[in-house]
Design a protein around this motif. Sequence first.
Motif, PDB file in Angstrom:
ATOM      1  N   PHE A   1       0.819  -1.216   0.000  1.00 12.91           N
ATOM      2  CA  PHE A   1       0.000   0.000   0.000  1.00 12.91           C
ATOM      3  C   PHE A   1       0.857   1.272   0.000  1.00 12.91           C
ATOM      4  O   PHE A   1       0.398   2.322  -0.455  1.00 12.91           O
ATOM      5  CB  PHE A   1      -0.958  -0.012   1.192  1.00 12.91           C
ATOM      6  CG  PHE A   1      -2.116  -0.955   1.024  1.00 12.91           C
ATOM      7  CD1 PHE A   1      -3.121  -0.686   0.113  1.00 12.91           C
ATOM      8  CD2 PHE A   1      -2.185  -2.123   1.754  1.00 12.91           C
ATOM      9  CE1 PHE A   1      -4.193  -1.553  -0.062  1.00 12.91           C
ATOM     10  CE2 PHE A   1      -3.241  -3.000   1.597  1.00 12.91           C
ATOM     11  CZ  PHE A   1      -4.256  -2.725   0.685  1.00 12.91           C
TER      12      PHE A   1
ATOM     13  N   GLN B   1      -4.985   2.779  -1.583  1.00 10.85           N
ATOM     14  CA  GLN B   1      -5.205   3.018  -0.161  1.00 10.85           C
ATOM     15  C   GLN B   1      -6.654   3.357   0.181  1.00 10.85           C
ATOM     16  O   GLN B   1      -7.142   3.015   1.258  1.00 10.85           O
ATOM     17  CB  GLN B   1      -4.281   4.133   0.329  1.00 10.85           C
ATOM     18  CG  GLN B   1      -2.813   3.745   0.359  1.00 10.85           C
ATOM     19  CD  GLN B   1      -1.914   4.874   0.847  1.00 10.85           C
ATOM     20  OE1 GLN B   1      -2.391   5.940   1.264  1.00 10.85           O
ATOM     21  NE2 GLN B   1      -0.601   4.653   0.792  1.00 10.85           N
TER      22      GLN B   1
ATOM     23  N   LYS C   1      -1.711   1.820   5.665  1.00  8.55           N
ATOM     24  CA  LYS C   1      -2.732   2.723   5.151  1.00  8.55           C
ATOM     25  C   LYS C   1      -3.553   2.009   4.086  1.00  8.55           C
ATOM     26  O   LYS C   1      -3.116   1.851   2.947  1.00  8.55           O
ATOM     27  CB  LYS C   1      -2.078   3.974   4.577  1.00  8.55           C
ATOM     28  CG  LYS C   1      -1.359   4.808   5.633  1.00  8.55           C
ATOM     29  CD  LYS C   1      -0.734   6.065   5.035  1.00  8.55           C
ATOM     30  CE  LYS C   1      -0.039   6.895   6.110  1.00  8.55           C
ATOM     31  NZ  LYS C   1       0.601   8.112   5.554  1.00  8.55           N
ATOM     32  N   CYS C   2      -4.737   1.552   4.497  1.00  9.15           N
ATOM     33  CA  CYS C   2      -5.654   0.920   3.553  1.00  9.15           C
ATOM     34  C   CYS C   2      -7.062   1.026   4.106  1.00  9.15           C
ATOM     35  O   CYS C   2      -7.262   1.353   5.280  1.00  9.15           O
ATOM     36  CB  CYS C   2      -5.273  -0.535   3.293  1.00  9.15           C
ATOM     37  SG  CYS C   2      -5.680  -1.681   4.628  1.00  9.15           S
TER      38      CYS C   2
END
Length: 437
Positions: free
Chosen positions: A138, A145, A178-179
């Motif tokens: 990511f 994201q 961050k997803c």
Amino acid sequence: MCGSVVLFWLCASAVLVRDGLCAPPPPKEAWNYVEVRDGAHMFWWLYHADAGFRELPLVMWLQGGPGGSGSGFGNFEEIGPLDRDLQPRSTSWVKAASVLFVDNPVGTGFSFVDRADGFATDVSMVASDMLVLLQNFFTERPEFQSIPFYIFSESYGGKMAAAISLELTKAVAQGSVKCSFAGVALGDSWISPLDSVMTWGPYLYTTSLLDDSGLADVSGAAEAVKQAVEQQSFLKATELWSVAETVVEQNTNGVNFYNILTQESEDKRRFSAAKDFISLQALRHVSPLQRPSLSQLMNGPIRKKLGIIPQNVTWGGQAEDVFSNMAGDFMKPVVDVVDQLLSAGVNVTVYNGQLDLIVDTLGQEQWVKRLKWDGLPGFSKLRWTPLDDPASQGATGAFYKTYKNFSFYWILKAGHMIPSDQGAMALKMLKMVTQQD
């Protein structure tokens, strides 16, 4: 060029030509390695969704075993854009999502370790490795994201998916990954091994695959597994699980653990020649995921296409080592992990094939009924809803129930590998779980 027939898409930019017609180019693809620990290299392969990745979710597929390859079996035998003969698959999941195949744990498929002590030994280590890969993925691909990210799994992949999902939930909350994690789907999953083993006898008996004596034999073997699990002797439980499978085979004349309507086609002489129970179980449950025709494809045209596989790495070459290193963790349940996911508000889906034996639906229902999740009473009161089979007009393809953040799908006429047995129904389920249908 349009008058010829091209059978391989070995160049990522080539135009696929078949039967004299120019077809659209293959889905946009990417692949690479991530070193998740010193000397532990994990391989991933991404297909962008046919209709554009920005409008559709991202699905990561995790295979079972442990030691089964998503980039191989999941890709070419189940849900990828092309089948094992490199023909387009009409029920490919890239029609409804971008799909990320990961050869997990390290040593599976094209993933590899440099040293014998590099293999994962339990699901906690598997989850830790995967978090490193996802953080890298990511970060390197920020365009994903903000896209809903789901983890789908099969068999032992479900046990790993549950553990990975819990750690991912924590990592997202902490900001280290961050997803947009949207949920996990556990397909014919090894969540509560003992519940599966204890229901083999009753399931086979009610489907006329055991007589009274056979039921007694299988139930006795299962009871021995139960005692080992209750004593926390998990390596012993894995060995006794192997014995129980042999008892099933002997009493059913070789029923196929992956689909009770068929008989085991593997050469029994290979089984009898296994040097120990670990080798036997690898032959039973990893070898079917890397049959010679698939191995030839992966170690031939696909290896050439990818262009990054080290010379000393053979697809599937470390699979038995993956399995053996996880043997002590194999029979441990992760029902508590599913409970934690539900309590944390994570969307959890369980789906199971009607004809599966190794992870029979009876066993799945047993552990679900013991969940401590506060929504269980409401879920239990619901009646299931039938779903039409997209491939057979007027026929029921599945039943399902959904309550709050938990869903259960009973897939009819399917064994352990649901997308292989009921591809259209599996694709419909994917769309429903990812809120497209």
